[in-house]
Design a protein around this motif. Structure first.
Motif, PDB file in Angstrom:
ATOM      1  N   LEU A   1       0.867  -1.139  -0.151  1.00  0.00           N
ATOM      2  CA  LEU A   1       0.052  -0.149  -0.070  1.00  0.00           C
ATOM      3  C   LEU A   1       0.812   1.283   0.059  1.00  0.00           C
ATOM      4  O   LEU A   1       0.638   2.224  -0.589  1.00  0.00           O
ATOM      5  CB  LEU A   1      -0.863  -0.131   1.113  1.00  0.00           C
ATOM      6  N   ARG A   2       2.003   1.035   0.530  1.00  0.00           N
ATOM      7  CA  ARG A   2       2.891   2.259   0.706  1.00  0.00           C
ATOM      8  C   ARG A   2       3.710   2.633  -0.679  1.00  0.00           C
ATOM      9  O   ARG A   2       3.905   3.689  -1.054  1.00  0.00           O
ATOM     10  CB  ARG A   2       3.911   2.172   1.838  1.00  0.00           C
ATOM     11  N   PHE A   3       3.947   1.477  -1.296  1.00  0.00           N
ATOM     12  CA  PHE A   3       4.847   1.438  -2.457  1.00  0.00           C
ATOM     13  C   PHE A   3       3.944   0.954  -3.614  1.00  0.00           C
ATOM     14  O   PHE A   3       4.101  -0.352  -3.803  1.00  0.00           O
ATOM     15  CB  PHE A   3       6.012   0.699  -2.417  1.00  0.00           C
ATOM     16  N   LEU A   4       3.003   1.445  -4.103  1.00  0.00           N
ATOM     17  CA  LEU A   4       1.981   1.019  -5.192  1.00  0.00           C
ATOM     18  C   LEU A   4       2.599   0.649  -6.376  1.00  0.00           C
ATOM     19  O   LEU A   4       1.908  -0.177  -7.188  1.00  0.00           O
ATOM     20  CB  LEU A   4       0.965   2.008  -5.286  1.00  0.00           C
ATOM     21  N   GLY A   5       3.730   1.131  -6.690  1.00  0.00           N
ATOM     22  CA  GLY A   5       4.340   0.662  -7.964  1.00  0.00           C
ATOM     23  C   GLY A   5       4.859  -0.580  -7.911  1.00  0.00           C
ATOM     24  O   GLY A   5       5.167  -1.121  -9.127  1.00  0.00           O
ATOM     25  N   ILE A   6       5.100  -1.281  -6.811  1.00  0.00           N
ATOM     26  CA  ILE A   6       5.554  -2.586  -6.716  1.00  0.00           C
ATOM     27  C   ILE A   6       4.527  -3.601  -6.066  1.00  0.00           C
ATOM     28  O   ILE A   6       4.914  -4.699  -5.915  1.00  0.00           O
ATOM     29  CB  ILE A   6       6.792  -2.649  -5.719  1.00  0.00           C
ATOM     30  N   ALA A   7       3.333  -2.870  -6.222  1.00  0.00           N
ATOM     31  CA  ALA A   7       2.072  -3.800  -5.409  1.00  0.00           C
ATOM     32  C   ALA A   7       1.986  -5.165  -6.067  1.00  0.00           C
ATOM     33  O   ALA A   7       1.735  -6.275  -5.787  1.00  0.00           O
ATOM     34  CB  ALA A   7       0.962  -3.120  -5.238  1.00  0.00           C
ATOM     35  N   GLU A   8       2.218  -5.044  -7.591  1.00  0.00           N
ATOM     36  CA  GLU A   8       1.736  -6.229  -8.272  1.00  0.00           C
ATOM     37  C   GLU A   8       2.950  -7.194  -8.228  1.00  0.00           C
ATOM     38  O   GLU A   8       2.679  -8.481  -8.731  1.00  0.00           O
ATOM     39  CB  GLU A   8       1.615  -5.730  -9.839  1.00  0.00           C
ATOM     40  N   TYR A   9       3.987  -6.854  -7.784  1.00  0.00           N
ATOM     41  CA  TYR A   9       5.246  -7.875  -7.535  1.00  0.00           C
ATOM     42  C   TYR A   9       5.356  -8.418  -6.196  1.00  0.00           C
ATOM     43  O   TYR A   9       6.308  -8.721  -5.807  1.00  0.00           O
ATOM     44  CB  TYR A   9       6.407  -7.316  -7.846  1.00  0.00           C
ATOM     45  N   ARG A  10       4.152  -8.214  -5.465  1.00  0.00           N
ATOM     46  CA  ARG A  10       4.384  -8.513  -3.948  1.00  0.00           C
ATOM     47  C   ARG A  10       4.574  -9.791  -3.559  1.00  0.00           C
ATOM     48  O   ARG A  10       5.385 -10.121  -2.757  1.00  0.00           O
ATOM     49  CB  ARG A  10       3.076  -7.803  -3.055  1.00  0.00           C
ATOM     50  N   PHE A  11       3.989 -10.781  -4.252  1.00  0.00           N
ATOM     51  CA  PHE A  11       3.920 -12.092  -4.067  1.00  0.00           C
ATOM     52  C   PHE A  11       5.875 -12.510  -4.605  1.00  0.00           C
ATOM     53  O   PHE A  11       6.386 -13.431  -3.736  1.00  0.00           O
ATOM     54  CB  PHE A  11       3.043 -12.600  -5.288  1.00  0.00           C
ATOM     55  N   LEU A  12       6.221 -11.918  -5.545  1.00  0.00           N
ATOM     56  CA  LEU A  12       7.564 -12.100  -5.982  1.00  0.00           C
ATOM     57  C   LEU A  12       8.478 -11.511  -4.820  1.00  0.00           C
ATOM     58  O   LEU A  12       9.630 -12.335  -4.366  1.00  0.00           O
ATOM     59  CB  LEU A  12       8.048 -11.586  -7.243  1.00  0.00           C
ATOM     60  N   ILE A  13       8.225 -10.421  -4.574  1.00  0.00           N
ATOM     61  CA  ILE A  13       9.101 -10.079  -3.382  1.00  0.00           C
ATOM     62  C   ILE A  13       9.049 -10.706  -2.277  1.00  0.00           C
ATOM     63  O   ILE A  13      10.186 -10.982  -1.466  1.00  0.00           O
ATOM     64  CB  ILE A  13       8.805  -8.407  -3.330  1.00  0.00           C
ATOM     65  N   PHE A  14       7.784 -11.010  -1.599  1.00  0.00           N
ATOM     66  CA  PHE A  14       7.667 -11.661  -0.432  1.00  0.00           C
ATOM     67  C   PHE A  14       8.447 -13.104  -0.582  1.00  0.00           C
ATOM     68  O   PHE A  14       8.850 -13.712   0.496  1.00  0.00           O
ATOM     69  CB  PHE A  14       6.073 -11.905   0.114  1.00  0.00           C
TER      70      PHE A  14
END
Length: 380
Positions: free
Chosen positions: A312-325
């Motif tokens: 929610l804080r960095f909406l630009g990476i929200a779609e990559y959250r599963f990869l990041i986590f």
């Protein structure tokens, strides 16, 4: 002649960690220290600090409610995974049951009798507890991967039932789900889906109550039994622990908290359908527990904040959250398998008194071993 060298002993008062300082405080002093922190937590949506604000991309008050909702879910899942050591991949099923109970008893789209939202909350908890017993009774004799597969199936069954049973309305869902009472000065509802502050305050209050309850359980016979089962179920059974009963206890308590969080989610969103309870959501719940530190209440709260707040804080990476986590979890498992804040193995009941009698000083906490010994065999 051989010279002997001596190394100065480090005193216990030097460089004491924050954890040791905190655990050496008496319980009333701890509560006094927590009061300003709790007050600050309550005021966060109003203060909207620029450093952590999610605006203008995402409403900060709603974001804070989302974070609080994830924290409540993580605390409930931690009872199952962290305390009792039961790998549950279908926790979203309990979350869905609570949301649908709130919708069925409050939405005008449902044919059931309408009840006040605050009355529905304990009903949602009770019904999810029944589901916990129904799921746990035949499956909790399984362990490890087998239990994980069964719970994963339970989460999918709940979603498919919501998709195929006519009373649950499938993708059409329920609109105008109820909310707690209260009005603003202009006559509008205090609790609505555009103002997250009242929902945040309500959720934080519930979290505090749940933390007190779960903390008391951890220090009770139930909590000690959970730890014994988590460490070695066979050894616990040999020592007389009724492992099946206490695993059911963990499942039921975790289910109740999950159902409560689902009901709050349905009330804030004011809409429930079958698209919001998939397996990916359940994996995010589990990631919050594993990332923060399974078995540690403060750790899972930290993990839930990271999982909910960062996208929610960095909406630009929200779609990559599963990869990041996913990458974060891999790195964490390599370098810190216990999580950001690992489970603290310690005397759960009367710990301060026991350490005071044995050592003449306050409780010494280790994140890896329950007790430590020096090279001569003495207790450190």
């Amino acid at each position: 002649m051989t010279a002997t060298t001596t190394t100065p002993q480090t005193t216990t008062t030097s460089r004491r960690s924050i954890g040791e300082w905190w655990n050496n405080l008496s319980r009333p002093v701890q509560w006094l220290v927590l009061i300003p922190l709790v007050a600050l937590i309550y005021l966060l949506p109003v203060l909207n600090p620029p450093i952590i604000s999610t605006e203008p991309g995402y409403d900060f008050q709603i974001a804070m409610f989302e974070v609080a909702r994830y924290v409540l879910i993580a605390i409930g899942l931690n009872v199952v995974v962290g305390q009792a050591g039961l790998l549950d991949l279908g926790y979203v099923g309990f979350f869905a049951v609570g949301a649908y109970v709130a919708a069925l008893f409050t939405s005008p789209d449902s044919a059931l009798t309408k009840l006040p939202f605050l009355v529905v909350l304990p009903i949602a908890m009770a019904i999810t507890m029944v589901f916990g017993v129904i799921l746990g009774s035949p499956t909790l004799r399984l362990r490890g991967d087998y239990l994980a597969i069964v719970t994963l199936g339970f989460g999918e069954i709940v979603r498919l039932l919501a998709d195929n049973l006519e009373p649950l309305r499938g993708n059409q869902g329920f609109q105008q789900v109820g909310h707690p009472p209260g009005t603003n000065a202009d006559g509008t509802a205090l609790f609505n889906n555009t103002n997250g502050t009242p929902w945040y305050v309500l959720t934080v209050t519930i979290i505090i109550l749940i933390l007190v309850l779960v903390g008391n359980l951890e220090r009770s016979r139930v909590g000690r039994s959970w730890v014994a089962i988590r460490d070695d179920e066979d050894a616990a059974a040999i020592m007389g622990v009724n492992t099946f009963k206490f695993k059911i206890w963990a499942f039921v308590i975790g289910a109740a908290i999950g159902g409560l969080s689902g009901a709050l989610y349905a009330g804030q969103l004011a809409f429930v359908n079958n698209q919001r309870f998939d397996i990916v959501t359940s994996v995010l719940f589990l990631a919050a527990v594993i990332l923060g530190g399974s078995g540690n209440k403060v750790g899972v709260i930290l993990g839930a904040i990271v999982v909910a707040y960062v996208p929610l804080r960095f909406l630009g990476i929200a779609e990559y959250r599963f990869l990041i986590f996913g990458v974060a979890l891999i790195v964490l498992m390599i370098f810190r398998p216990q999580g950001l804040l690992g489970a603290r193995q310690r005397l759960l009941t009367y710990g301060r008194q026991a350490y005071q009698r044995l050592l003449g000083k306050g409780e010494q906490i280790s994140h890896d071993t329950a007790t430590a010994t020096d090279r001569n065999g003495g207790l450190r």
